[in-house]
Design a protein around this motif. Sequence first.
Motif, short mmCIF file in Angstrom:
data_model
loop_
_atom_site.label_atom_id
_atom_site.label_comp_id
_atom_site.label_asym_id
_atom_site.label_seq_id
_atom_site.Cartn_x
_atom_site.Cartn_y
_atom_site.Cartn_z
N ASP A 178 41.80 48.10 39.91
CA ASP A 178 43.49 48.02 40.08
C ASP A 178 43.54 46.31 41.46
O ASP A 178 42.56 45.71 42.15
CB ASP A 178 44.34 49.02 41.73
CG ASP A 178 45.51 48.38 41.05
OD1 ASP A 178 45.84 47.56 40.74
OD2 ASP A 178 46.28 48.45 42.49
N VAL A 179 45.24 45.56 40.71
CA VAL A 179 44.92 44.23 42.10
C VAL A 179 45.40 44.36 43.31
O VAL A 179 46.32 44.94 42.91
CB VAL A 179 45.53 43.63 41.35
CG1 VAL A 179 45.04 41.46 41.32
CG2 VAL A 179 44.82 42.68 39.67
N VAL A 233 45.58 39.17 35.95
CA VAL A 233 46.10 40.54 36.88
C VAL A 233 46.80 41.03 36.65
O VAL A 233 47.46 42.72 36.76
CB VAL A 233 46.25 39.63 38.13
CG1 VAL A 233 44.75 39.25 38.18
CG2 VAL A 233 47.52 38.43 38.23
N LYS A 235 36.72 45.93 49.55
CA LYS A 235 36.99 44.76 48.96
C LYS A 235 36.54 44.04 47.52
O LYS A 235 35.42 43.29 48.85
CB LYS A 235 39.08 44.42 49.69
CG LYS A 235 39.63 45.72 50.02
CD LYS A 235 40.22 46.59 49.43
CE LYS A 235 41.17 47.87 50.59
NZ LYS A 235 42.39 48.33 49.81
N CYS A 261 42.29 36.18 44.55
CA CYS A 261 42.95 37.96 43.32
C CYS A 261 41.74 38.83 44.54
O CYS A 261 40.52 38.40 45.01
CB CYS A 261 42.35 37.62 42.17
SG CYS A 261 43.29 37.08 41.10
N TYR A 269 36.36 46.22 35.84
CA TYR A 269 35.94 45.57 36.37
C TYR A 269 36.55 44.40 35.38
O TYR A 269 35.45 44.37 33.97
CB TYR A 269 35.35 45.30 37.53
CG TYR A 269 34.33 46.06 37.34
CD1 TYR A 269 33.49 45.37 37.05
CD2 TYR A 269 33.84 47.51 37.99
CE1 TYR A 269 32.31 44.89 37.82
CE2 TYR A 269 32.72 47.25 38.43
CZ TYR A 269 31.76 46.52 37.96
OH TYR A 269 30.28 47.45 37.94
N ARG A 284 48.13 42.84 46.37
CA ARG A 284 49.40 42.21 46.08
C ARG A 284 48.96 42.07 47.82
O ARG A 284 48.43 42.25 48.83
CB ARG A 284 50.22 42.65 46.51
CG ARG A 284 50.69 43.31 44.74
CD ARG A 284 52.49 43.82 45.50
NE ARG A 284 52.71 43.98 43.74
CZ ARG A 284 53.79 43.44 42.64
NH1 ARG A 284 53.53 42.04 42.89
NH2 ARG A 284 53.65 43.90 41.63
N ARG A 290 47.13 44.80 36.03
CA ARG A 290 48.06 46.47 36.97
C ARG A 290 48.22 46.83 36.03
O ARG A 290 48.94 48.44 35.92
CB ARG A 290 49.06 45.22 37.31
CG ARG A 290 50.47 46.00 38.06
CD ARG A 290 49.72 47.21 38.75
NE ARG A 290 48.57 46.68 40.10
CZ ARG A 290 49.32 46.49 41.58
NH1 ARG A 290 50.69 46.66 41.99
NH2 ARG A 290 48.86 46.56 42.90
N LEU A 336 50.05 38.98 42.85
CA LEU A 336 49.41 39.63 43.05
C LEU A 336 47.85 38.37 42.95
O LEU A 336 46.89 38.56 42.44
CB LEU A 336 49.17 40.25 41.15
CG LEU A 336 50.17 41.29 41.35
CD1 LEU A 336 50.17 41.63 39.53
CD2 LEU A 336 49.29 42.54 41.62
N LEU A 337 48.76 36.99 42.71
CA LEU A 337 47.67 35.74 42.98
C LEU A 337 48.50 35.11 43.51
O LEU A 337 49.19 35.00 44.04
CB LEU A 337 48.15 35.41 40.65
CG LEU A 337 46.75 34.00 41.12
CD1 LEU A 337 45.89 33.80 40.71
CD2 LEU A 337 47.61 32.88 39.96
N TYR A 370 46.18 37.95 53.13
CA TYR A 370 45.91 39.65 52.35
C TYR A 370 45.35 40.49 53.54
O TYR A 370 44.85 41.08 53.69
CB TYR A 370 43.98 39.96 51.31
CG TYR A 370 44.31 38.83 49.91
CD1 TYR A 370 45.08 39.70 48.99
CD2 TYR A 370 44.21 37.58 49.89
CE1 TYR A 370 45.61 39.60 47.75
CE2 TYR A 370 44.66 37.58 48.82
CZ TYR A 370 45.48 37.89 47.98
OH TYR A 370 45.81 37.69 46.46
N PHE A 383 41.24 42.65 44.75
CA PHE A 383 40.50 43.81 44.15
C PHE A 383 39.89 45.45 45.06
O PHE A 383 39.77 44.72 45.43
CB PHE A 383 40.04 43.46 42.64
CG PHE A 383 40.50 42.68 42.13
CD1 PHE A 383 40.92 42.62 41.21
CD2 PHE A 383 39.74 41.07 42.22
CE1 PHE A 383 41.61 41.65 39.55
CE2 PHE A 383 40.19 40.37 41.19
CZ PHE A 383 40.75 40.44 40.41
#
Length: 388
Positions: free
Chosen positions: A118-119, A103, A84, A141, A259, A121, A107, A127-128, A53, A143
């Motif tokens: 939001d999720v 997810v 995050k 994940c 959330y 990438r 989105r 996204l996962l 990430y 967020f």
Amino acid sequence: MIKKVHYTYPYFGTLILYRYETQKFLRKGAYMNYNDAVSIIDTSLLRSVSELYELESYGIQRIPAHEGGRNVVYTCENEDANTKILRIAFLTDRSREDFLAEVEYIRYLFDHGGSVADVIRSKHGNLLEEISHANQTFYICLFEKARGIRLVENHYQYREGVPINEYFYNCGKTLGKLHQLSKGYAPVHQRYRFFDKFNAEYIDNLIPSTLSLLKEKMLGLLKTLEQLDRSRDSFGMVHFDFNDGNYSIDFDSGQITVYDFDNSCYCWYMFDLASLWTQGMGWTQFEPDADKRKNFMDDYFRTALEGYTSETNIESSMLDKLPLFIQINLIENIVDAFEGFKKSGHELGCDEELAYLIKCLEDEITYLGFFHDIYSHEEPFEYEERKI
């Protein structure tokens, strides 16, 4: 382990209590201990996750978990105060399909104007992400952190100089927007449906035979529920855990950001509205006069519904089912509690809060007993302990 915890929430604490302290939708399989998961993640996985990430420049701090937590969660903050939230799931109670469905739904809500965190990438565009280690799969994940803070973090003080009714209205409006978007949602991956879990077989296996009356009442309510309309306007994806522990408030504008869609599923929209109703009880739970509690709740829910219906429609015939769906919320909390007993292997017990929930169902006491003789403003939502 089911443990009695007192939160300083002007809110019906039991509804949050058992959600925070138990696991949901348990499947067959082994369970990794939370501390073991933390050890593996911190020593073997966190660097790889950080690279996935692109979090190398962020300071990463683990958020202390609630007992029985299903995830290991971290805050990630850089020098620009860009924050995050990293969530790593380690239990076998959810599949890859479950996570993808969650997810993708988040989105979709975000892309269509829903006020949700939001999720983000990964660098691979996913996204996962999942990593296998020590014969265990970890689902990851990331967020965006929701703007603002939770109400409890502001000591349940709303915006200075602004009437509390704005908050009640905004809660309904935020939920209404999510439900309106859900009415047009066409998922690639499907979350489970309410009756996939809440059915006669599951209830019969989970609830001990010594509570035969409770089982009977629960199954009767579920049979009633099965007859309800499941049209697009009444039934769809819901949050299923809508409470002030799962959204933040921007205290400059009053905007609410939701959330924790970990429990989202297909259900009646009225389930979330029943959760919204129960959220109001904390503001008047110490009022000794039942009529005054009733008047407050009527005013509160009327304001919340004005916000809700500013975003979406709901049939009056469904609103008439509010007492039923408050009872269904009760069932969900009782199931949570017994799932916790089952997972922990501890001897079954029934403290004052769980006994209160059971009493309301067994005696068909509506509105969580809030206007009934069972309720004590000095010891809210408690009843005498009982053996199981």
